[in-house]
Design a protein around this motif. Structure first.
Motif, mmCIF file in Angstrom:
data_model
loop_
_atom_site.group_PDB
_atom_site.id
_atom_site.type_symbol
_atom_site.label_atom_id
_atom_site.label_comp_id
_atom_site.label_asym_id
_atom_site.label_seq_id
_atom_site.Cartn_x
_atom_site.Cartn_y
_atom_site.Cartn_z
ATOM 1 N N SER A 188 14.032 93.791 -48.273
ATOM 2 C CA SER A 188 13.341 92.592 -48.761
ATOM 3 C C SER A 188 13.678 91.423 -47.842
ATOM 4 C CB SER A 188 13.771 92.298 -50.202
ATOM 5 O OG SER A 188 13.138 91.134 -50.683
ATOM 6 N N ALA A 189 12.700 90.985 -47.090
ATOM 7 C CA ALA A 189 12.936 89.954 -46.083
ATOM 8 C C ALA A 189 13.096 88.570 -46.720
ATOM 9 C CB ALA A 189 11.783 89.928 -45.083
ATOM 10 N N LEU A 190 13.921 87.757 -46.064
ATOM 11 C CA LEU A 190 14.101 86.364 -46.454
ATOM 12 C C LEU A 190 13.608 85.461 -45.328
ATOM 13 C CD1 LEU A 190 17.768 86.580 -47.792
ATOM 14 C CD2 LEU A 190 15.670 86.538 -49.172
ATOM 15 N N VAL A 191 13.158 84.260 -45.706
ATOM 16 C CA VAL A 191 12.732 83.310 -44.681
ATOM 17 C C VAL A 191 13.867 83.049 -43.693
ATOM 18 C CG1 VAL A 191 11.977 80.946 -44.258
ATOM 19 C CG2 VAL A 191 10.992 82.241 -46.158
ATOM 20 N N SER A 192 15.082 83.041 -44.187
ATOM 21 C CA SER A 192 16.247 82.774 -43.348
ATOM 22 C C SER A 192 16.551 83.910 -42.372
ATOM 23 C CB SER A 192 17.489 82.516 -44.211
ATOM 24 O OG SER A 192 17.732 83.621 -45.061
ATOM 25 N N ASP A 193 15.873 85.037 -42.504
ATOM 26 C CA ASP A 193 16.033 86.129 -41.545
ATOM 27 C C ASP A 193 15.256 85.861 -40.252
ATOM 28 O OD1 ASP A 193 15.887 88.615 -44.179
ATOM 29 O OD2 ASP A 193 17.636 87.648 -43.277
ATOM 30 N N SER A 194 14.415 84.855 -40.251
ATOM 31 C CA SER A 194 13.633 84.534 -39.061
ATOM 32 C C SER A 194 14.569 84.209 -37.896
ATOM 33 C CB SER A 194 12.706 83.347 -39.341
ATOM 34 O OG SER A 194 11.788 83.661 -40.371
ATOM 35 N N ALA A 195 14.458 84.974 -36.838
ATOM 36 C CA ALA A 195 15.368 84.833 -35.700
ATOM 37 C C ALA A 195 14.923 85.802 -34.611
ATOM 38 C CB ALA A 195 16.805 85.126 -36.112
ATOM 39 N N LEU A 196 15.701 85.822 -33.550
ATOM 40 C CA LEU A 196 15.460 86.750 -32.439
ATOM 41 C C LEU A 196 16.464 87.895 -32.547
ATOM 42 C CD1 LEU A 196 13.938 87.257 -29.758
ATOM 43 C CD2 LEU A 196 15.586 85.763 -28.628
ATOM 44 N N TYR A 197 15.973 89.119 -32.517
ATOM 45 C CA TYR A 197 16.817 90.293 -32.722
ATOM 46 C C TYR A 197 16.866 91.127 -31.445
ATOM 47 C CZ TYR A 197 16.870 89.144 -37.629
ATOM 48 O OH TYR A 197 17.066 88.492 -38.818
ATOM 49 N N GLN A 208 12.426 97.488 -26.818
ATOM 50 C CA GLN A 208 11.942 96.939 -28.077
ATOM 51 C C GLN A 208 10.444 96.697 -27.884
ATOM 52 O OE1 GLN A 208 15.831 94.215 -28.312
ATOM 53 N NE2 GLN A 208 14.525 93.942 -30.110
ATOM 54 N N PRO A 209 9.624 97.562 -28.442
ATOM 55 C CA PRO A 209 8.194 97.543 -28.102
ATOM 56 C C PRO A 209 7.428 96.352 -28.645
ATOM 57 C CG PRO A 209 8.646 99.152 -29.813
ATOM 58 C CD PRO A 209 9.965 98.650 -29.340
ATOM 59 N N GLU A 210 7.974 95.640 -29.606
ATOM 60 C CA GLU A 210 7.273 94.513 -30.222
ATOM 61 C C GLU A 210 7.933 93.194 -29.830
ATOM 62 O OE1 GLU A 210 6.324 96.716 -34.456
ATOM 63 O OE2 GLU A 210 8.382 96.201 -33.893
ATOM 64 N N ASP A 211 7.120 92.289 -29.289
ATOM 65 C CA ASP A 211 7.655 90.965 -28.983
ATOM 66 C C ASP A 211 7.875 90.168 -30.270
ATOM 67 O OD1 ASP A 211 5.619 90.612 -25.994
ATOM 68 O OD2 ASP A 211 7.633 91.430 -26.271
ATOM 69 N N GLN A 212 6.998 90.399 -31.263
ATOM 70 C CA GLN A 212 7.073 89.624 -32.492
ATOM 71 C C GLN A 212 6.708 90.506 -33.674
ATOM 72 O OE1 GLN A 212 6.133 85.624 -32.302
ATOM 73 N NE2 GLN A 212 5.956 85.323 -34.493
ATOM 74 N N VAL A 213 7.412 90.276 -34.772
ATOM 75 C CA VAL A 213 7.122 90.945 -36.036
ATOM 76 C C VAL A 213 6.968 89.860 -37.095
ATOM 77 C CG1 VAL A 213 8.045 92.430 -37.849
ATOM 78 C CG2 VAL A 213 8.328 93.079 -35.449
ATOM 79 N N ASN A 214 5.862 89.929 -37.823
ATOM 80 C CA ASN A 214 5.597 88.957 -38.883
ATOM 81 C C ASN A 214 5.573 89.671 -40.226
ATOM 82 O OD1 ASN A 214 5.082 86.705 -37.044
ATOM 83 N ND2 ASN A 214 3.178 87.772 -36.549
ATOM 84 N N VAL A 215 6.341 89.162 -41.178
ATOM 85 C CA VAL A 215 6.352 89.731 -42.523
ATOM 86 C C VAL A 215 6.394 88.601 -43.537
ATOM 87 C CG1 VAL A 215 7.476 91.865 -41.810
ATOM 88 C CG2 VAL A 215 8.847 89.951 -42.630
ATOM 89 N N ALA A 216 5.942 88.895 -44.736
ATOM 90 C CA ALA A 216 6.019 87.933 -45.832
ATOM 91 C C ALA A 216 7.357 88.107 -46.554
ATOM 92 C CB ALA A 216 4.863 88.138 -46.794
ATOM 93 N N GLU A 217 7.866 87.004 -47.049
ATOM 94 C CA GLU A 217 9.128 87.042 -47.781
ATOM 95 C C GLU A 217 9.033 88.025 -48.941
ATOM 96 O OE1 GLU A 217 10.317 83.346 -49.621
ATOM 97 O OE2 GLU A 217 12.429 83.758 -49.168
ATOM 98 N N GLY A 218 10.092 88.823 -49.087
ATOM 99 C CA GLY A 218 10.115 89.807 -50.160
ATOM 100 C C GLY A 218 9.628 91.183 -49.741
ATOM 101 N N ASN A 219 8.908 91.235 -48.629
ATOM 102 C CA ASN A 219 8.429 92.529 -48.135
ATOM 103 C C ASN A 219 9.492 93.198 -47.268
ATOM 104 O OD1 ASN A 219 6.064 92.121 -49.442
ATOM 105 N ND2 ASN A 219 4.792 91.893 -47.603
ATOM 106 N N PRO A 220 9.427 94.518 -47.145
ATOM 107 C CA PRO A 220 10.368 95.185 -46.235
ATOM 108 C C PRO A 220 10.030 94.880 -44.780
ATOM 109 C CG PRO A 220 8.779 96.745 -47.131
ATOM 110 C CD PRO A 220 8.543 95.462 -47.846
ATOM 111 N N LEU A 221 11.048 94.892 -43.949
ATOM 112 C CA LEU A 221 10.820 94.645 -42.525
ATOM 113 C C LEU A 221 11.419 95.771 -41.694
ATOM 114 C CD1 LEU A 221 13.526 93.574 -40.737
ATOM 115 C CD2 LEU A 221 13.316 91.688 -42.361
#
Lengths: 113, 115
Positions: free
Chosen positions: B80-89, B6-19
């Motif tokens: 469409s991302a949700l704030v509640s999707d914030s987690a470790l994948y 998994q090449p990215e340690d962190q991914v940041n997106v705004a709510e409603g945007n695709p992730l």
């Protein structure tokens, strides 16, 4: 649902103590696993079992031991806890019907002071 | 050696945007691929898997993943991302060991969705 349980959820204990982390399941699956995970980090397989009286060491060397006397239980034991054992320990099982996905318990967060 | 990255340690997106959360793999034979999510102080939850068939697999919570054999990738996506999707994948791949099969997990990617 995995129906897999771990106790305790959190444990703080002093160096040198013997501890046993419990893992139990209600579904009767033969395959069970223990993983060690540092906070926010990858999982490392430390033990697995493919049935009663079957235990194997995983990819990451661990000073812990496991037993599988009954299908329902897969406890992990540390004879003498050390600060280096501080970590999260996750137990998982694997239904026989399926494509190798594993289902996880909630984990035990162990802190050794 | 069989592995998953998994090449990215962190991914940041705004709510409603695709992730998209990226995963690449290296295995011998046909890959069995999985995605898991971990919320704080919780165990891992199974999201979805690819075994065979359609390259686009759908899973829990509106997530999907696309298997690309030529690129040896299995990226996780959500329109469409949700704030509640914030987690470790975690991405995982099945490997064969001396006693049967096991899963190898990637290092994990922290997804942060901002409101």
């Amino acid at each position: 649902e995995a129906d897999i349980y771990q106790t305790p959820r959190y444990l703080v204990i002093g160096t040198g103590k013997k501890i046993t982390l419990e893992c139990s399941q209600t579904m009767g699956h033969d395959k069970m696993y223990w993983y060690q995970q540092d906070p926010g980090m990858e999982l490392h397989l430390i033990h697995y079992s493919y049935g009663v009286n079957s235990t194997e060491k995983g990819d990451l060397s661990s000073e812990s031991t496991v037993s599988r006397i009954r299908t329902e239980h897969f406890p992990l034991t540390l004879e003498s806890a050390r600060p280096s054992h501080t970590s999260q320990y996750l137990c998982a099982n694997h239904p026989e019907r399926g494509d190798n996905e594993q289902y996880f318990g909630p984990g035990t967060r162990l802190t050794v002071t | 050696a069989q592995s998953v990255a998994q090449p990215e340690d962190q991914v940041n997106v705004a709510e409603g945007n695709p992730l998209t959360v990226k995963c690449t793999y290296s295995v011998s034979g046909n890959p069995y691929l999985f995605w898991y999510v971990q919320y704080p102080n919780r165990g891992l939850q199974f999201l979805l898997k690819y075994i065979t068939g359609d390259n686009l697999v759908k899973g829990s919570y509106g997530f999907e993943a696309e298997f690309n054999k030529s690129q040896t990738s299995f990226h996780l996506k959500k329109p469409s991302a949700l704030v509640s999707d914030s987690a470790l994948y975690f991405c995982a791949v099945r490997v064969l060991n001396q006693a049967g099969t096991a899963l190898i997990f990637g290092k994990g990617t922290t997804l942060s969705v901002s409101s």
